[in-house]
Design a protein around this motif. Sequence first.
Motif, short mmCIF file in Angstrom:
data_model
loop_
_atom_site.label_atom_id
_atom_site.label_comp_id
_atom_site.label_asym_id
_atom_site.label_seq_id
_atom_site.Cartn_x
_atom_site.Cartn_y
_atom_site.Cartn_z
N GLY A 23 70.88 63.79 74.28
CA GLY A 23 71.66 62.58 74.07
C GLY A 23 72.37 62.59 72.73
O GLY A 23 73.54 62.20 72.62
N ALA A 45 80.41 58.47 74.11
CA ALA A 45 79.09 58.53 74.73
C ALA A 45 78.39 57.18 74.80
O ALA A 45 77.28 57.08 75.35
N THR A 46 79.02 56.13 74.26
CA THR A 46 78.39 54.80 74.35
C THR A 46 78.32 54.30 75.79
O THR A 46 77.62 53.33 76.07
N PHE A 48 76.71 55.59 77.97
CA PHE A 48 75.34 55.86 78.43
C PHE A 48 74.34 54.82 77.93
O PHE A 48 73.16 54.89 78.27
N LYS A 49 74.81 53.88 77.11
CA LYS A 49 73.90 52.89 76.55
C LYS A 49 73.11 52.11 77.60
O LYS A 49 71.91 51.83 77.41
N LEU A 51 71.69 53.06 80.21
CA LEU A 51 70.52 53.80 80.65
C LEU A 51 69.30 53.45 79.79
O LEU A 51 68.18 53.31 80.31
N ILE A 204 65.25 59.59 80.87
CA ILE A 204 66.63 59.18 81.10
C ILE A 204 67.04 58.11 80.09
O ILE A 204 68.14 58.12 79.55
N GLY A 208 70.06 58.06 77.00
CA GLY A 208 71.04 56.99 76.79
C GLY A 208 70.95 56.39 75.40
O GLY A 208 71.99 56.12 74.77
N ALA A 211 72.42 59.02 72.80
CA ALA A 211 73.85 59.25 72.99
C ALA A 211 74.64 58.10 72.38
O ALA A 211 75.63 58.31 71.65
N ASP A 212 74.21 56.87 72.64
CA ASP A 212 74.89 55.69 72.10
C ASP A 212 74.74 55.61 70.59
O ASP A 212 75.69 55.32 69.86
#
Length: 424
Positions: A23, A45-46, A48-49, A51, A204, A208, A211-212
């Motif tokens: 992430g 990549a936000t 994926f927040k 998740l 998972i 997220g 990544a965020d």
Amino acid sequence: MERTSVKRNYVFLAIMLGAMVAGAAVGWFFPVVKDADGTVLEAGATIFKPLGTVFINLMFCIVVPMVFASISSAVANMKSRRRAGKIMGVTVATFVVTGAIAAVIMFVLMRLFPPVLTPWTEFQTGEMGDYASLSELIVNFFTAEDFVGLLSRQAMLPLIVFSLLFGFAVNLTGGGETLVGKFLDNLAEVMLKFVQLVTYYAPIAFFGFFADLVATYGSQIVENYVRALAVYYPLCFLYIFTAWPLFAWFGGGKGAVKTMFAHIAKPAIVSLGTCSSVATIPTNMEAAADTGISKDVTDMVLPLGATMHMDGSCFSCVLKIAFVFGVFGQPFTFSQLVPVVLVAVLSSVGMSGVPGGGYIGEYIICSIFFADHMEIAFPILVTIGNLVDPPATMINSAGDYVASFLVSRFVDGKNWLQRAGRQL
């Protein structure tokens, strides 16, 4: 604990760590892009927040009934009310003492390595908003306006007070033999199983989260804060490998340090990923149960610790005070040790266990040390708080499990771990 069980736990932890690294990498290569006015042009990549948000929301939904059931059940099923009072007294004393130790350590480091060497010439002001008086803050720490107000993660300390009183009421009317007592005990067991189901989704969620986090803040670390972070982050990890083993050894005796390190990784990773003491309660309870800590000790120490055991926050509180003293060019001397340590401990006890918990600690610091410059000090304190939040929460949350070793020593005797037969 069997070797296969230990191996299984660490395989799962490795999967979670891998998800965190993946992430972070995605967030680094796909950051948020903004124009000069701060308008987001590319989300990066936000995206994926959500998740991670799903996971933490599930944990928060679990925590309220879990805290109520575990504390009420523990008190209701106490065979000895004297034991319940002893556990409570030892728990609070343990939290205060370890918090004071953490504050003194950081104070000495701030004297040796001041975070700000040259006073700032320009300040960023911020909105302070409307804040309650000190008496109102105290009332809100321990009570809610009505029953519905208790059914929120933002009222964890009032919920704990209510749960304690409810448990004592059940104890006085028959305790564990009553239908209510049995229901509370069964509810606590059900909530633990619920947690196990949600935990399978954790990798998972951690992907997220990170990544965020990296996409949003990775390029915004301000140079003026680097010196402070260079002291804070290593200190947290040094504390884990020095203070925690000492606490575990003092609390559990022979084999306690090895046992503690065999179980501490999972709570530490969960707290680091979620930045929430409350969300780490279920994982701490699993670790404590596997260690052989008495259920009544676990059910009281860990929920209370989520809002009252804040060694990491004591670290950050002293760091914030020293930082703003440097910003204003004020001396930070040993003559201020006692008031700084007191404020660090008192402002940390009662903080919410949720991310960004209302900035109560920052407000208390401002009102005591920087009352004439609150509009300047407040945003500086908040910025530092956000930057140190992950390791601070890890020390706070995983440290609750370590604190249960100390409480067990004074409640169940110094050989409790050997009698439980769980040392590795």
